[in-house]
Design a protein around this motif. Structure first.
Motif, PDB file in Angstrom:
ATOM      1  N   SER A 136       0.829  -1.200   0.000  1.00  0.00           N
ATOM      2  CA  SER A 136       0.000   0.000   0.000  1.00  0.00           C
ATOM      3  C   SER A 136       0.867   1.256   0.000  1.00  0.00           C
ATOM      4  O   SER A 136       2.033   1.217   0.389  1.00  0.00           O
ATOM      5  CB  SER A 136      -0.878   0.050   1.251  1.00  0.00           C
ATOM      6  OG  SER A 136      -1.725  -1.059   1.301  1.00  0.00           O
TER       7      SER A 136
ATOM      8  N   SER B  19      -4.406   1.101  -0.969  1.00  0.00           N
ATOM      9  CA  SER B  19      -3.904  -0.177  -1.470  1.00  0.00           C
ATOM     10  C   SER B  19      -3.483  -0.018  -2.923  1.00  0.00           C
ATOM     11  O   SER B  19      -4.162   0.659  -3.706  1.00  0.00           O
ATOM     12  CB  SER B  19      -4.990  -1.246  -1.345  1.00  0.00           C
ATOM     13  OG  SER B  19      -4.561  -2.413  -1.981  1.00  0.00           O
ATOM     14  N   GLU B  20      -2.367  -0.658  -3.297  1.00  0.00           N
ATOM     15  CA  GLU B  20      -1.898  -0.501  -4.675  1.00  0.00           C
ATOM     16  C   GLU B  20      -2.771  -1.262  -5.667  1.00  0.00           C
ATOM     17  O   GLU B  20      -2.713  -1.028  -6.874  1.00  0.00           O
ATOM     18  CB  GLU B  20      -0.438  -0.923  -4.812  1.00  0.00           C
ATOM     19  CG  GLU B  20      -0.166  -2.384  -4.614  1.00  0.00           C
ATOM     20  CD  GLU B  20       1.287  -2.724  -4.895  1.00  0.00           C
ATOM     21  OE1 GLU B  20       1.745  -2.497  -6.009  1.00  0.00           O
ATOM     22  OE2 GLU B  20       1.949  -3.235  -3.982  1.00  0.00           O
TER      23      GLU B  20
END
Lengths: 131, 243
Positions: free
Chosen positions: B170, B183-184
């Motif tokens: 993240s 969050s990615e």
């Protein structure tokens, strides 16, 4: 703030004392309060760089054509200095001399495994401020 | 038809930008003898003005952001093991590439991630640090909307700071007085505020150190240390100095 070393639990912060000079203070948070444990005094405001790998802070000292890159090794600094009542006054260790034809008011430094780069820093004359 | 004659005050004479010519430097490869090597001419002339550079000791690479013109920004990857040879570069177009613009560059070589933000488009981009291809993009407008900060978006787009937390996959964003986890992977949880800073202190910078799992938030008069675990914030310390 010049650097943060979470291994030694120290910060190095700088305070401008004149238009072209600053003091660097080493502050430890290993103790319950933030404690001033050491200082580098009267350092020219010419440029600095912190290398996390070697835990060293690099900065430029000297004046005119006699400038040199110095460094302060932060490895084990908390144990070396402890938390004295009177903070220690430290000196940087000279590493290399800056060539005379690299005269500038500000430098950009980078260090990587025994390789050091010293460059002039740009001045953006057309811009009124930088963020 | 005769070409129209402009008055002299409307004549524009373009001048050669000499910013690159000011770039000059030396490499010291042998620090024992202190003999400098002048930085090679071609490096100075193929890359624009370097405005930010982030080294990564794990991959021996250095990523530099360069200003290539009024609307073009360059990503340059240098190999640190071969006297900073340029190994890869890519360009991106921007609406306004003023040097005063807020830009952020973070490099995580272990995860091959390059995180980049520029004020002009207010997007956080995640790029592959080897190919420089864009993997995903997060609009700051949407993030602000999700966490209820839309009203202050115009301030936040120039004051934002961020870092990456590998063990949470993240990004951590400092948006004014809020610390926001993003969050990615967009399919995962939505952006959430994990900490709200109280008091009048204006914090401006956020840094995460992976080895210690510690987050440092810097303000004008104080600093905050936040310990992170898999659940979120595990400890908090506010540090003030009498200096």
């Amino acid at each position: 703030m010049l650097c943060w070393n979470p291994i030694e639990e120290v910060f190095v912060v700088s305070q401008r004392i004149s238009p072209r000079k600053e003091n660097h203070y080493i502050l430890s948070y290993a103790t319950p309060n933030l404690t001033h444990i050491g200082s580098l005094l009267n350092i020219p405001s010419l440029g600095d760089y912190y290398d996390e790998d070697s835990q060293s802070l690099f900065f430029i000292e000297g004046e005119g054509n006699h400038k040199y890159v110095s460094f302060l090794d932060l490895k084990g600094i908390s144990a070396r200095l402890g938390c004295p009542d009177n903070p220690a006054v430290l000196d940087g260790e000279c590493m290399v001399y800056v060539p005379e034809d690299l005269e500038s008011d500000e430098y950009s430094l980078r260090y990587y495994k025994d390789t050091l780069i010293v460059k002039k820093r740009f001045h953006f004359q057309s811009d009124k401020f930088t963020r | 038809m005769q070409p129209s004659e402009f008055r002299t005050e409307f004549h524009i004479t373009p001048q050669v930008n000499n910013e690159r010519a000011k770039c000059d430097g030396f490499i010291f490869t042998n620090l024992k003898d202190g003999k400098p090597i002048r930085m090679s001419y071609h490096i100075r002339n193929t890359v624009g003005m370097i405005i930010n550079a982030v080294p990564d000791p794990d991959t021996h690479l250095l990523v530099a952001l360069s200003r290539e013109g009024g609307n073009v920004l360059g990503f340059n990857i240098f190999s640190m093991t071969y006297q900073f040879r340029l190994v890869k570069r890519a360009f991106t177009q921007l609406q306004c590439n003023s040097i005063n613009s807020r830009h952020i560059l973070r490099f995580y070589g272990k995860k091959q991630k390059l995180i980049y933000y520029h004020e002009s488009h207010a997007n956080i981009e995640i790029r592959n640090s080897f190919s420089l291809k864009r993997l995903s993009s997060f609009g700051l407008t949407e993030i602000c909307k999700e966490v209820g900060l839309s009203a202050t978006f115009s301030d936040l787009r120039i004051s934002i700071d961020l870092d990456y937390i590998p063990h949470l996959s993240s990004m951590i964003l400092l948006l004014g007085s809020k610390i926001v986890l993003v969050s990615e992977k967009k399919t995962n949880q939505k952006p959430s505020v994990i900490f709200s800073i109280k008091g009048d202190e204006a914090y401006h910078s956020i840094t995460y150190k992976e080895k210690r799992k510690v987050l440092l938030v810097e303000g004008m008069f104080s600093m905050m240390l936040l310990g992170l675990d898999n659940m979120g914030i595990s400890q908090l310390r506010i540090l003030k100095s009498n200096l």
